[in-house]
Design a protein around this motif. Structure first.
Motif, PDB file in Angstrom:
ATOM      1  N   GLY A 198       3.418  10.354  -6.738  1.00 29.45           N
ATOM      2  CA  GLY A 198       4.710  10.941  -7.058  1.00 29.45           C
ATOM      3  C   GLY A 198       4.715  11.612  -8.420  1.00 29.45           C
ATOM      4  O   GLY A 198       3.954  11.241  -9.318  1.00 29.45           O
ATOM      5  N   GLU A 199       5.543  12.624  -8.565  1.00 32.86           N
ATOM      6  CA  GLU A 199       5.661  13.320  -9.852  1.00 32.86           C
ATOM      7  C   GLU A 199       6.202  12.368 -10.901  1.00 32.86           C
ATOM      8  O   GLU A 199       7.115  11.585 -10.646  1.00 32.86           O
ATOM      9  CB  GLU A 199       6.590  14.524  -9.707  1.00 32.86           C
ATOM     10  CG  GLU A 199       6.683  15.371 -10.968  1.00 32.86           C
ATOM     11  CD  GLU A 199       7.542  16.606 -10.746  1.00 32.86           C
ATOM     12  OE1 GLU A 199       7.820  17.309 -11.738  1.00 32.86           O
ATOM     13  OE2 GLU A 199       7.946  16.843  -9.593  1.00 32.86           O
ATOM     14  N   GLY A 250       2.476  19.944 -11.719  1.00 29.83           N
ATOM     15  CA  GLY A 250       1.774  19.929 -12.999  1.00 29.83           C
ATOM     16  C   GLY A 250       2.037  21.178 -13.819  1.00 29.83           C
ATOM     17  O   GLY A 250       2.186  21.113 -15.040  1.00 29.83           O
ATOM     18  N   VAL A 251       2.108  22.327 -13.154  1.00 27.75           N
ATOM     19  CA  VAL A 251       2.405  23.572 -13.871  1.00 27.75           C
ATOM     20  C   VAL A 251       3.805  23.519 -14.474  1.00 27.75           C
ATOM     21  O   VAL A 251       4.023  23.968 -15.613  1.00 27.75           O
ATOM     22  CB  VAL A 251       2.269  24.769 -12.905  1.00 27.75           C
ATOM     23  CG1 VAL A 251       2.816  26.044 -13.541  1.00 27.75           C
ATOM     24  CG2 VAL A 251       0.808  24.968 -12.525  1.00 27.75           C
ATOM     25  N   LYS A 252       4.756  22.954 -13.739  1.00 27.56           N
ATOM     26  CA  LYS A 252       6.121  22.850 -14.256  1.00 27.56           C
ATOM     27  C   LYS A 252       6.167  22.008 -15.521  1.00 27.56           C
ATOM     28  O   LYS A 252       6.859  22.350 -16.488  1.00 27.56           O
ATOM     29  CB  LYS A 252       7.029  22.255 -13.186  1.00 27.56           C
ATOM     30  CG  LYS A 252       8.484  22.141 -13.611  1.00 27.56           C
ATOM     31  CD  LYS A 252       9.330  21.537 -12.496  1.00 27.56           C
ATOM     32  CE  LYS A 252      10.783  21.376 -12.939  1.00 27.56           C
ATOM     33  NZ  LYS A 252      11.603  20.742 -11.874  1.00 27.56           N
ATOM     34  N   ARG A 253       5.414  20.899 -15.544  1.00 31.07           N
ATOM     35  CA  ARG A 253       5.387  20.060 -16.749  1.00 31.07           C
ATOM     36  C   ARG A 253       4.752  20.803 -17.919  1.00 31.07           C
ATOM     37  O   ARG A 253       5.220  20.708 -19.058  1.00 31.07           O
ATOM     38  CB  ARG A 253       4.620  18.768 -16.461  1.00 31.07           C
ATOM     39  CG  ARG A 253       5.365  17.791 -15.557  1.00 31.07           C
ATOM     40  CD  ARG A 253       4.726  16.412 -15.608  1.00 31.07           C
ATOM     41  NE  ARG A 253       3.371  16.416 -15.117  1.00 31.07           N
ATOM     42  CZ  ARG A 253       3.030  16.229 -13.846  1.00 31.07           C
ATOM     43  NH1 ARG A 253       3.975  16.025 -12.934  1.00 31.07           N
ATOM     44  NH2 ARG A 253       1.755  16.231 -13.482  1.00 31.07           N
ATOM     45  N   ARG A 254       3.666  21.543 -17.644  1.00 28.22           N
ATOM     46  CA  ARG A 254       3.021  22.274 -18.741  1.00 28.22           C
ATOM     47  C   ARG A 254       3.923  23.364 -19.305  1.00 28.22           C
ATOM     48  O   ARG A 254       3.959  23.581 -20.516  1.00 28.22           O
ATOM     49  CB  ARG A 254       1.695  22.863 -18.244  1.00 28.22           C
ATOM     50  CG  ARG A 254       0.548  21.867 -18.216  1.00 28.22           C
ATOM     51  CD  ARG A 254      -0.761  22.547 -17.865  1.00 28.22           C
ATOM     52  NE  ARG A 254      -0.837  22.843 -16.457  1.00 28.22           N
ATOM     53  CZ  ARG A 254      -1.297  21.993 -15.545  1.00 28.22           C
ATOM     54  NH1 ARG A 254      -1.702  20.797 -15.917  1.00 28.22           N
ATOM     55  NH2 ARG A 254      -1.358  22.333 -14.270  1.00 28.22           N
ATOM     56  N   LEU A 255       4.648  24.045 -18.443  1.00 28.77           N
ATOM     57  CA  LEU A 255       5.571  25.067 -18.935  1.00 28.77           C
ATOM     58  C   LEU A 255       6.701  24.430 -19.730  1.00 28.77           C
ATOM     59  O   LEU A 255       7.157  24.994 -20.740  1.00 28.77           O
ATOM     60  CB  LEU A 255       6.136  25.856 -17.748  1.00 28.77           C
ATOM     61  CG  LEU A 255       5.142  26.786 -17.030  1.00 28.77           C
ATOM     62  CD1 LEU A 255       5.807  27.421 -15.819  1.00 28.77           C
ATOM     63  CD2 LEU A 255       4.620  27.858 -17.968  1.00 28.77           C
ATOM     64  N   VAL A 271       0.839  -1.205   0.000  1.00 23.18           N
ATOM     65  CA  VAL A 271       0.000   0.000   0.000  1.00 23.18           C
ATOM     66  C   VAL A 271       0.875   1.257   0.000  1.00 23.18           C
ATOM     67  O   VAL A 271       0.602   2.227  -0.720  1.00 23.18           O
ATOM     68  CB  VAL A 271      -0.944  -0.009   1.215  1.00 23.18           C
ATOM     69  CG1 VAL A 271      -1.685   1.319   1.329  1.00 23.18           C
ATOM     70  CG2 VAL A 271      -1.943  -1.152   1.109  1.00 23.18           C
ATOM     71  N   VAL A 272       1.945   1.246   0.795  1.00 24.92           N
ATOM     72  CA  VAL A 272       2.866   2.391   0.804  1.00 24.92           C
ATOM     73  C   VAL A 272       3.457   2.610  -0.585  1.00 24.92           C
ATOM     74  O   VAL A 272       3.562   3.744  -1.080  1.00 24.92           O
ATOM     75  CB  VAL A 272       3.983   2.165   1.844  1.00 24.92           C
ATOM     76  CG1 VAL A 272       5.064   3.231   1.715  1.00 24.92           C
ATOM     77  CG2 VAL A 272       3.420   2.172   3.256  1.00 24.92           C
ATOM     78  N   GLY A 273       3.847   1.532  -1.241  1.00 24.70           N
ATOM     79  CA  GLY A 273       4.397   1.645  -2.589  1.00 24.70           C
ATOM     80  C   GLY A 273       3.400   2.217  -3.577  1.00 24.70           C
ATOM     81  O   GLY A 273       3.748   3.048  -4.427  1.00 24.70           O
ATOM     82  N   VAL A 274       2.135   1.793  -3.478  1.00 22.55           N
ATOM     83  CA  VAL A 274       1.103   2.305  -4.392  1.00 22.55           C
ATOM     84  C   VAL A 274       0.905   3.803  -4.194  1.00 22.55           C
ATOM     85  O   VAL A 274       0.777   4.571  -5.156  1.00 22.55           O
ATOM     86  CB  VAL A 274      -0.222   1.541  -4.185  1.00 22.55           C
ATOM     87  CG1 VAL A 274      -1.350   2.209  -4.955  1.00 22.55           C
ATOM     88  CG2 VAL A 274      -0.076   0.104  -4.640  1.00 22.55           C
ATOM     89  N   VAL A 275       0.865   4.247  -2.937  1.00 22.77           N
ATOM     90  CA  VAL A 275       0.681   5.682  -2.664  1.00 22.77           C
ATOM     91  C   VAL A 275       1.829   6.494  -3.260  1.00 22.77           C
ATOM     92  O   VAL A 275       1.620   7.527  -3.914  1.00 22.77           O
ATOM     93  CB  VAL A 275       0.579   5.926  -1.146  1.00 22.77           C
ATOM     94  CG1 VAL A 275       0.553   7.423  -0.847  1.00 22.77           C
ATOM     95  CG2 VAL A 275      -0.665   5.263  -0.579  1.00 22.77           C
ATOM     96  N   ILE A 320      10.719   9.298  -6.486  1.00 27.57           N
ATOM     97  CA  ILE A 320       9.636   8.800  -5.624  1.00 27.57           C
ATOM     98  C   ILE A 320       8.710   7.888  -6.412  1.00 27.57           C
ATOM     99  O   ILE A 320       8.322   6.812  -5.939  1.00 27.57           O
ATOM    100  CB  ILE A 320       8.855   9.978  -5.020  1.00 27.57           C
ATOM    101  CG1 ILE A 320       9.736  10.752  -4.034  1.00 27.57           C
ATOM    102  CG2 ILE A 320       7.578   9.497  -4.326  1.00 27.57           C
ATOM    103  CD1 ILE A 320       9.052  11.952  -3.414  1.00 27.57           C
ATOM    104  N   GLU A 321       8.349   8.289  -7.630  1.00 27.66           N
ATOM    105  CA  GLU A 321       7.449   7.466  -8.434  1.00 27.66           C
ATOM    106  C   GLU A 321       8.109   6.132  -8.792  1.00 27.66           C
ATOM    107  O   GLU A 321       7.488   5.067  -8.679  1.00 27.66           O
ATOM    108  CB  GLU A 321       7.057   8.209  -9.706  1.00 27.66           C
ATOM    109  CG  GLU A 321       6.024   7.459 -10.534  1.00 27.66           C
ATOM    110  CD  GLU A 321       6.143   7.741 -12.026  1.00 27.66           C
ATOM    111  OE1 GLU A 321       5.158   7.525 -12.734  1.00 27.66           O
ATOM    112  OE2 GLU A 321       7.230   8.140 -12.462  1.00 27.66           O
ATOM    113  N   ARG A 322       9.368   6.174  -9.211  1.00 31.30           N
ATOM    114  CA  ARG A 322      10.052   4.929  -9.598  1.00 31.30           C
ATOM    115  C   ARG A 322      10.224   3.992  -8.403  1.00 31.30           C
ATOM    116  O   ARG A 322       9.995   2.785  -8.518  1.00 31.30           O
ATOM    117  CB  ARG A 322      11.412   5.261 -10.225  1.00 31.30           C
ATOM    118  CG  ARG A 322      11.313   5.879 -11.614  1.00 31.30           C
ATOM    119  CD  ARG A 322      12.682   5.900 -12.275  1.00 31.30           C
ATOM    120  NE  ARG A 322      13.605   6.776 -11.572  1.00 31.30           N
ATOM    121  CZ  ARG A 322      13.779   8.061 -11.872  1.00 31.30           C
ATOM    122  NH1 ARG A 322      13.083   8.610 -12.850  1.00 31.30           N
ATOM    123  NH2 ARG A 322      14.639   8.806 -11.195  1.00 31.30           N
TER     124      ARG A 322
END
Length: 315
Positions: free
Chosen positions: A76-77, A290-295, A67-71, A82-84
């Motif tokens: 994670g970005e 999310g804003v950073k990715r869009r920019l 469960v911790v891994g799924v969260v 963190i996501e990996r």
């Protein structure tokens, strides 16, 4: 993907009643899967000679770790460490939980006692007896039927950890979508209260000599003077008067649009605030990532990610 398209996609997501239905149904299924998986893993620990409350540490280590891994994976970005790490942790823990549940069902399937409760003190002897009994059953005259029933029993054990894992994933995704929809909602300013016009009082006009006629001045449009935004890099406390004044002055109708403008100005000045500080500018929760990715999609990146231009040297 533009900010407008992103907001439209998010707000066209799940309706409130559908989100509540997922919360209730997925929550119940998650608890059922987690409970059954925890029971099977506890029985496995007892088959291996672990007794008492210590046996419950096995499901805590595997299922809670998944469960911790799924969260970490879902929240994670994208592309971050963190996501990996969360994705790897979730897959490893769920795989170990599946194997553990299947082993418990196999040991329970063998002839003899169907529960290790009260037999844990036999330790390795108990495990060897169960293994011999299972081997004799699978190589006996009814081997085909025994193998078929064993596969079914192990499949039943596998269902519960997979169910808990998938329902936890669904709950976090729905919660993330709800937060994104809330942050992308347009910011509505409070309606201005118009003051009642005062009734002019008649006063006697003094005798004034007529002035020479002058050319009429051009008409000037009347109305409220628009507030001009002057870039402010300070880290104000959200909700304070200074924070509210800067927030109201930032161009844009949504938190996303306002933060895009603020980050663009910061990066243009050579500053590179952390994402947590950027979120505080608009009172958002993970809005800055999310804003950073869009920019970045539009070629606007922080100073540390810009490609340095080659320096020309003269001989």
């Amino acid at each position: 993907m533009t900010a407008a398209r992103t907001a439209a996609t998010i707000t066209a997501g799940m309706s409130p009643w559908a989100r509540r239905t997922v919360y209730i149904a997925a929550g119940a299924l998650f608890l059922a899967g987690l409970g059954m998986s925890g029971y099977y893993l506890t029985m496995l620990a007892m088959w291996l000679g672990v007794s008492g409350w210590v046996a419950w540490l096995l499901p805590v280590a595997l299922d809670a770790g998944a469960v911790v891994g799924v969260v970490m994976w879902v929240t994670g970005e994208q592309g971050s460490d963190i996501e990996r790490y969360g994705r790897t942790l979730a897959r490893q823990m769920i795989a170990a939980s599946i194997v553990g549940n299947a082993l418990d069902r196999a040991l329970t399937f063998a002839p003899g006692p169907t529960s290790p409760i009260g037999l844990e003190n036999r330790g390795l002897e108990l495990l060897l007896d169960r293994t011999r009994a299972l081997f004799d059953l699978l190589t006996g005259p009814d081997a085909v039927a025994a193998w078929a029933l064993l596969v079914i029993s192990m499949a039943v054990g596998i269902v519960f950890p997979v169910l808990a894992y998938r329902m936890a994933h669904a709950l976090i995704l729905v919660r993330k979508e709800a937060d994104a929809a809330r942050l992308a909602a347009p910011v509505t300013a409070p309606a201005a209260v118009e003051a009642e016009p005062e009734t002019p009082t008649a006063t006697p006009e003094p005798d004034i000599a007529p002035e020479p006629a002058t050319a009429p001045e051009p008409d000037v449009a009347t109305g409220p003077i628009p507030r001009v935004y002057v870039h402010d890099s300070a880290d104000y406390e959200p909700g304070s008067p200074a924070w509210q004044a800067r927030y109201d002055a930032l161009p844009g109708d949504t938190k996303v649009a306002k933060l895009e403008h603020w980050l663009t100005e910061e990066w243009a000045l050579g500053n590179e605030p952390v994402l947590l500080t950027a979120d505080r500018v608009v009172g958002g929760n993970r809005t800055a990532s999310g804003v950073k990715r869009r920019l970045a999609d539009r070629g606007i990146v922080p100073p540390s990610e810009r490609t340095a231009e080659p320096q020309l040297t003269t001989v």
